[in-house]
Design a protein around this motif. Structure first.
Motif, short mmCIF file in Angstrom:
data_model
loop_
_atom_site.label_atom_id
_atom_site.label_comp_id
_atom_site.label_asym_id
_atom_site.label_seq_id
_atom_site.Cartn_x
_atom_site.Cartn_y
_atom_site.Cartn_z
N ASN A 113 -12.90 16.78 -17.61
CA ASN A 113 -14.30 17.18 -17.52
C ASN A 113 -15.08 16.12 -16.74
O ASN A 113 -14.89 14.92 -16.94
CB ASN A 113 -14.94 17.28 -18.91
N GLY A 114 -15.94 16.59 -15.86
CA GLY A 114 -16.79 15.65 -15.13
C GLY A 114 -16.11 14.96 -13.97
O GLY A 114 -16.68 14.07 -13.36
N ALA A 115 -14.89 15.39 -13.63
CA ALA A 115 -14.16 14.73 -12.54
C ALA A 115 -14.76 15.04 -11.18
O ALA A 115 -14.58 14.29 -10.22
CB ALA A 115 -12.69 15.17 -12.56
N GLY A 116 -15.48 16.16 -11.09
CA GLY A 116 -16.07 16.54 -9.80
C GLY A 116 -15.45 17.80 -9.21
O GLY A 116 -15.68 18.10 -8.04
N LYS A 117 -14.72 18.55 -10.01
CA LYS A 117 -14.04 19.74 -9.50
C LYS A 117 -15.03 20.80 -9.03
O LYS A 117 -14.92 21.33 -7.91
CB LYS A 117 -13.12 20.35 -10.59
N THR A 118 -16.00 21.13 -9.89
CA THR A 118 -16.97 22.15 -9.52
C THR A 118 -17.79 21.68 -8.32
O THR A 118 -18.04 22.44 -7.38
CB THR A 118 -17.88 22.47 -10.72
N THR A 119 -18.18 20.42 -8.34
CA THR A 119 -18.93 19.87 -7.22
C THR A 119 -18.13 20.02 -5.92
O THR A 119 -18.68 20.40 -4.88
CB THR A 119 -19.25 18.39 -7.48
N LEU A 120 -16.84 19.73 -6.00
CA LEU A 120 -16.00 19.82 -4.81
C LEU A 120 -15.95 21.26 -4.28
O LEU A 120 -16.15 21.50 -3.09
CB LEU A 120 -14.59 19.32 -5.12
#
Ligand code: ATP
Ligand code: MG
Lengths: 254, 251
Positions: free
Chosen positions: B41-48
Motif C-alpha cells: 500500500n502506498g508504493a505508488g502503483k495507482t499514481t504510476l
C-alpha cells in the motif's frame, strides 16, 4: 453507493411521458412555466385549468402523489414569505376571521403561492421522468451553451455523490452509538462537514479522471442517433399549449 | 525487437503537496505481454498507472504508448490506446445505463451509429454482461460492475489494458469468473494487484514497486519464490500457498 447514480428527483419506470425526448420535455416545461407566469392573478379558473393539466401530466407519467408532495417541500420558504405579505402589506384592509389583512398583500400571497406551486410542480414532473444525462443532452439540443450544461452536470453529480457519502457517514456514526433525533442536535454531523467535503471532492475527482481516461473532453458525447419522433413535439407541446390558451383567455378577459 | 506496447522512461513524480511518489521509474511492456505490478500500500502503483494515459503528467521522464509519446497533443489518442480500469467501479460507471456507459468511451472518439452499437455489444459479450445492458449500473453486484467496467474500456479497442486491483473485494466465484474473462482477451495487459495467486495465474511477468522505485522485474513464479525479495517489499503469500508447487497460468 446505491442512490448516487440516479438523482434524487428521478422516479424509475416506463411510460409515455418517459419515452418523450428530453429536449422536448424541457421545452414543454419551460413553455408551461411561462404560461403560468403570464396568467393574470385574478383568473382563478385559468390557474385551475393549468393545475388540472399538470395533474394529468403527473398521472400520465405515473408519478406517485406522495413523491410529488414530498418534493414540494422546497416551496416552504415561499409559503412563509407569502404568509407575511397580508399581515404587513400596506394599502386598504379587509376583515378575514377577525384579522385586518392587506388586500394587496393577500393578492401578493396568492400570486406567489399559485405560480410557485405550478412552476415547481412542472419542474418536478419533468425531472422525475428524465435522467440527468438526458436533461443535459436535452439542454444541449436546445442550444444551451456547453459550458453551462457541463457545470450543471457536475453540480448534480456532486450533489448525489455528497448525499451518498453523507448517508454512509451517518450510518458509521450511528453504528458507534450516536443517534441524533433532530437535525439541530446533529453536532457531530455538522463537525464532520469538512471531512464530507474532502471525501466528496476526492470522489468527484476520481470520477472525472475515469471520464477523462475514456476521452472525455468537456462535452458529453451524443450516444443515441434517434432523431426526434415527429409525434413527440406535438404530444409534449399540447400540454403548454392548453396552459397558454388559458393564460391568453384570462388576459383578454381581464 | 518490436515497438513496445508501453514504455516508461525515468519517470519521477511528486504530488502538488510535495509528496514525492515516483522516483526514476523505468520499464517497458511488449505487445501481448501480461505484466503484474506488485507492491505494498502506498508504493505508488495507482499514481504510476494514472501517468500511463496522461491523467497525471510529469516534467521528468516520459511515457510512450505503442510508439506514440504521451505529450499534450497526443493525449487524446493515448487515451484511446490505453484502457484504464479503475479500482472502484462506482467511480468508473457514471451513466444511467450500462449500455450508455459502455458507449461513452468510443463515442468520445467519434464512433457512432451502427458501429457504436456493435462495439457496445461486442464488449458486453466479451465480459458476459450483454443481458444487463439496459439496467442501471447501481443495480448490479460488485462482480458484475467490475465486468462492466472492463467492458467500458474494451469498447474503445485499446492496445493495452491497465487494471487497478481487478480482484479486490470480489467473492471467490466472481474473482474466478473475471480471471476467465481476462484470460480470454487477446490484449497486452498491465495489472496492479495485491492478489499474488491472481498474478501467478494471469501474468507471466511481474514488476515490484516499493517507495516509488521498481525494485524487481522478472517471471512471476521467480519473484513469488524469492522469499528475501518478498519480505523486503511487504509481499505476503496467502497461508499455505507455495508458488513452487503451482504451475503458472502463463509462462
Ligand atoms: N492526491 C494526493 N496528494 C498527495 N499525496 C497523495 C495523493 N494521492 C496519493 N498520495 C500519496 O502517494 C503515495 C502513493 O499512493 P498510491 O495511491 O499511488 O499508492 P498505491 O500503490 O496505489 O497504494 P494502494 O495499494 O493502497 O492502492 C501514498 O503515499 C499516498 O499517500
Ligand atoms: Mg492504489
Amino acid at each position: 453507493m446505491r442512490a448516487t447514480h440516479v438523482h434524487a428527483l428521478y422516479v424509475h419506470g416506463t411510460g409515455r411521458v418517459r419515452a418523450l425526448e428530453a429536449h422536448v420535455k424541457v421545452a414543454a416545461m419551460v413553455a408551461f412555466v411561462l404560461a403560468v407566469v403570464a396568467t393574470p392573478r385574478e383568473a382563478f379558473w385559468a390557474f385551475g385549468i393549468q393545475a388540472v393539466l399538470l395533474i394529468g401530466a403527473a398521472a400520465a407519467a405515473r408519478i406517485p402523489a406522495g413523491f410529488l408532495l414530498r418534493r414540494l417541500v422546497v416551496l416552504i420558504p415561499f409559503v412563509l414569505f407569502a404568509l407575511f405579505l397580508p399581515l404587513f402589506g400596506g394599502g386598504p384592509r379587509t376583515q378575514v376571521f377577525g384579522f385586518a389583512l392587506s388586500v394587496e398583500g393577500l393578492w401578493g400571497a396568492w400570486t406567489i403561492l399559485a405560480k410557485a406551486t405550478l412552476g415547481v410542480t412542472a419542474s418536478i414532473v419533468m425531472a422525475a421522468t428524465t435522467e440527468v444525462p438526458d436533461i443535459l443532452l436535452g439542454l444541449d439540443r436546445l442550444r444551451v451553451p456547453r459550458l453551462i450544461t457541463a457545470i450543471a452536470g457536475f453540480m448534480i453529480r456532486y450533489l448525489d455523490v455528497t448525499l451518498g457519502e453523507m448517508h454512509r457517514m451517518r450510518i458509521a456514526m450511528m453504528s458507534r452509538g450516536y443517534n441524533p433525533r433532530w437535525i439541530w442536535q446533529n453536532r457531530a454531523l455538522a463537525n464532520s462537514a469538512g471531512a464530507l467535503f474532502i471525501r466528496s471532492y476526492e470522489r468527484g475527482e476520481r470520477v472525472y479522471q475515469a471520464m477523462a481516461a475514456r476521452g472525455y473532453q468537456g462535452q458529453m458525447p451524443v450516444l443515441s442517433r434517434e432523431l426526434t419522433r415527429p409525434g413527440s413535439w406535438l404530444q409534449a407541446l399540447a400540454f403548454p399549449a392548453f396552459a397558454w390558451m388559458a393564460a391568453v383567455a384570462a388576459i383578454i378577459a381581464t | 525487437m518490436s515497438v513496445p506496447a508501453l514504455e516508461v522512461r525515468d519517470l519521477s513524480f511528486s504530488y502538488p503537496d510535495g509528496t514525492a511518489v515516483l522516483h526514476s521509474v523505468d520499464f517497458h511492456v511488449h505487445p501481448g505481454e501480461r505484466v503484474a505490478l506488485l507492491g505494498p500500500n502506498g508504493a505508488g502503483k495507482t499514481t504510476l498507472i494514472l501517468h500511463l494515459n496522461g491523467i497525471f503528467s510529469s516534467s521528468s521522464g516520459s511515457v510512450t504508448v505503442a510508439g506514440l509519446p504521451a505529450t499534450e497533443e497526443n493525449i487524446h489518442e493515448i487515451r484511446r490506446r490505453t484502457g484504464l480500469v479503475f479500482q472502484d467501479p462506482d467511480d468508473q460507471l457514471f451513466m444511467p445505463t450500462v449500455r450508455q456507459d459502455v458507449a461513452f468511451g468510443p463515442a468520445n472518439f467519434g464512433v457512432q451509429g451502427a458501429e457504436l452499437d456493435d462495439r457496445v455489444r461486442d464488449a458486453l459479450e466479451a465480459v458476459g454482461m450483454l443481458e444487463v445492458a439496459d439496467r442501471p449500473p447501481h443495480h448490479l453486484s460488485l462482480g458484475q460492475r467490475r465486468r462492466v467496467a472492463v467492458a467500458t474500456v474494451l469498447a474503445m479497442q485499446p492496445e493495452i489494458l491497465v487494471l487497478d486491483e481487478p480482484s479486490s473485494n470480489l467473492d471467490p466465484a466472481s474473482r474466478h469468473e473475471l480471471a476467465h474473462i481476462l484470460e480470454a482477451l487477446d490484449i497486452t495487459m498491465l495489472m496492479v494487484t495485491h492478489d499474488l495467486p491472481y498474478a501467478l495465474e494471469l501474468c507471466e511477468r511481474s514488476l515490484v514497486i516499493n517507495n516509488g522505485r521498481i525494485v524487481a522485474d522478472g517471471p512471476t513464479s521467480t519473484i513469488l519464490g524469492d522469499r528475501e525479495l518478498m519480505r523486503a517489499n511487504r509481499l505476503e503469500l496467502p497461508y499455505g500457498f507455495d508458488p513452487s508447487f503451482i504451475r503458472p497460468g502463463r509462462t
